[in-house]
Design a protein around this motif. Structure first.
Motif, short mmCIF file in Angstrom:
data_model
loop_
_atom_site.label_atom_id
_atom_site.label_comp_id
_atom_site.label_asym_id
_atom_site.label_seq_id
_atom_site.Cartn_x
_atom_site.Cartn_y
_atom_site.Cartn_z
N PHE A 98 -4.54 10.88 4.19
CA PHE A 98 -5.87 10.32 4.47
C PHE A 98 -5.98 8.88 3.95
O PHE A 98 -6.50 8.00 4.63
CB PHE A 98 -6.95 11.21 3.83
N LEU A 99 -5.48 8.65 2.73
CA LEU A 99 -5.53 7.29 2.16
C LEU A 99 -4.70 6.31 2.99
O LEU A 99 -5.08 5.16 3.16
CB LEU A 99 -5.05 7.29 0.71
N LEU A 146 0.82 -1.21 0.00
CA LEU A 146 0.00 0.00 0.00
C LEU A 146 0.85 1.25 0.00
O LEU A 146 0.53 2.23 -0.68
CB LEU A 146 -0.92 0.01 1.22
N ILE A 172 -4.53 14.17 0.76
CA ILE A 172 -5.12 12.95 0.20
C ILE A 172 -4.26 11.75 0.52
O ILE A 172 -4.74 10.71 0.95
CB ILE A 172 -5.26 13.08 -1.34
N LEU A 186 -6.90 5.50 6.01
CA LEU A 186 -8.06 4.67 5.65
C LEU A 186 -7.64 3.23 5.32
O LEU A 186 -8.22 2.26 5.82
CB LEU A 186 -8.75 5.30 4.44
N THR A 187 -6.60 3.09 4.47
CA THR A 187 -6.20 1.75 4.05
C THR A 187 -5.55 0.97 5.20
O THR A 187 -5.67 -0.24 5.27
CB THR A 187 -5.22 1.80 2.86
N ASN A 233 1.86 1.77 -3.47
CA ASN A 233 0.77 2.23 -4.33
C ASN A 233 0.42 3.69 -4.07
O ASN A 233 0.27 4.48 -4.99
CB ASN A 233 -0.49 1.40 -4.09
N LEU A 245 -9.88 10.53 -4.81
CA LEU A 245 -10.29 9.52 -3.83
C LEU A 245 -11.20 8.48 -4.46
O LEU A 245 -11.08 7.29 -4.20
CB LEU A 245 -10.99 10.18 -2.63
N LEU A 259 -7.32 0.51 -4.22
CA LEU A 259 -6.58 0.22 -2.99
C LEU A 259 -7.27 -0.86 -2.16
O LEU A 259 -6.61 -1.69 -1.54
CB LEU A 259 -6.40 1.50 -2.16
N SER A 297 -9.02 6.14 -6.38
CA SER A 297 -8.03 5.35 -5.65
C SER A 297 -8.65 4.33 -4.70
O SER A 297 -8.10 3.24 -4.55
CB SER A 297 -7.08 6.22 -4.83
N ILE A 298 -9.72 4.69 -4.02
CA ILE A 298 -10.23 3.82 -2.96
C ILE A 298 -10.59 2.42 -3.45
O ILE A 298 -10.17 1.43 -2.84
CB ILE A 298 -11.35 4.51 -2.16
#
Lengths: 189, 185
Positions: free
Chosen positions: A94-95, A55, A91, A98-99, A58, B10, B17, B13-14
């Motif tokens: 935040f990602l 991750l 972003i 979240l991940t 990515n 977002l 991912l 990507s979400i």
């Protein structure tokens, strides 16, 4: 035309970089051995590792690619902290958050199904989020630094941020993971 | 401007991912199930990140090159063996044939600093080469197939195939590396 290069040209251009970064990754491997030792105090920890490394790669390569485009198109400035850079940093962080949560919950579920000894869900979440977000923040600033520095020096940030970010990212992530595990195991929840 | 539209980024990507998270948990599961083998041959852990990084780099370079060639119309998304396609395949095979044994050799050298046996200088390159070539062949096939399919569907292989292929490559790489090692020891 660059795309229609001969076989040897492609080999010449890709081989050195691929070999160089495989050596850098040996440091990740060294730290991975320490994580493995630590895993006896945190059963199920190994399930998180490919996800954490994957991750980070990515998220930061997408971040690096967007910064490169932003610099080329001029909506990210090399002189001040522009709005485009700020949004992209937000972003990316935040990602990461979240991940990391998603990953820890999936890992805990799979661990509970397949293995008899697993640490508690809260430990999975804490380790994943602490390691994921701290390495995410560190790497985002490093990637932004490399992108802006390369652009100022007249280099294409697309060519510099992606490979360097990927290998530096793995080393940083595995160190953050090791520290997070030591911290969470130390809490003794 | 779409490129600084946070919502758009977002939204794209979400889902990718989330798929990557799911696949990677299975790689982790495989690692967790093979702790005995990893305890038996600790050098394997030192090789692993480099090994999957080489796989990832080779498949992303290939996909990225195929994607550019497709966009420029130099190759068509049908499975005809054109010169450009073959050159791309051959070059990645040559890169793999060199980098995997080199990686195994350097990993053995790194391990010998910590007192590993001299046998590692033969076993490690043999393991990385065998496991590497199996993985790379699978990934080259997957890269071509997925690039063509996504391109035909009007998607950009750069954004869709690369993240998915690197994550799948980690899974395939870890499984092949452990299975090959298990068979050789």
């Amino acid at each position: 035309m660059t795309v229609a290069k001969s076989t040897w040209r492609i080999v010449e251009e890709t081989l050195p970089i691929i070999i160089l970064f495989s050596f850098v990754e040996l440091f990740t491997g060294g730290f991975l051995s320490s994580v493995f030792t630590e895993a006896q105090f945190a059963p199920g920890l190994l399930i998180l590792i490919p996800g954490m490394l994957g991750l980070r790669g990515n998220i930061s390569s997408a971040f690096g690619a967007r910064l490169s485009s932003g610099l080329h198109l001029g909506y990210i400035s090399t002189k001040r902290f522009s709005k485009g850079l700020k949004i992209n940093l937000e972003i990316s962080i935040f990602l990461s958050f979240l991940t990391s949560i998603l990953l820890s919950v999936f890992a805990w579920l799979v661990c509970s199904w397949t293995s008899t000894s697993c640490m508690a869900l809260i430990n999975f979440i804490l380790i994943s989020v602490i390691a994921g977000v701290s390495s995410g923040i560190l790497l985002s600033f490093i990637t932004a630094g490399i992108a802006i520095y390369s652009y100022r020096r007249g280099l294409d940030p697309d060519n510099t941020t992606l490979p360097s970010g990927a290998s530096i990212g793995d080393v940083i992530t595995i160190i953050c993971l090791l520290l997070a595990v030591k911290f969470v195991v130390g809490l003794g929840l | 401007m779409t490129y600084i539209n946070a919502k758009e980024i977002l939204k794209e990507s979400i889902p990718v991912l989330t798929i990557c998270v799911t696949i990677s948990v299975f790689s982790g599961l495989f690692l967790n199930k093979n702790t005995e083998l990893l305890k038996f041959l600790p050098g394997l852990l030192i090789i692993m990140p480099s090994f999957i990084a080489v796989n990832g780099n080779i498949s992303s370079v290939l996909t990225s090159r195929l994607s550019s060639a497709l966009h420029m119309g130099l190759i068509k998304p049908n499975f005809r063996r054109t010169k450009i396609l073959l050159r791309n395949i051959y070059s990645m095979l040559i890169v793999s044939m060199v980098s995997f044994p080199v990686l195994g050799f350097v990993a053995a050298a790194a391990n010998s600093l910590f007192g590993a046996s001299k046998a590692a200088f033969v076993i490690f390159p043999l393991i990385t080469f065998t496991a590497g070539m199996i993985t790379v062949l699978l990934l080259i096939f997957a890269s071509i197939l997925f690039s063509y399919v996504t391109y035909r569907k009007g998607l950009d292989p750069d954004t869709v195939v690369i993240p998915l292929l690197t994550t799948t490559g980690d899974l395939v790489g870890i499984v092949v590396l452990l299975v090959v090692t298990g068979m050789m020891i």
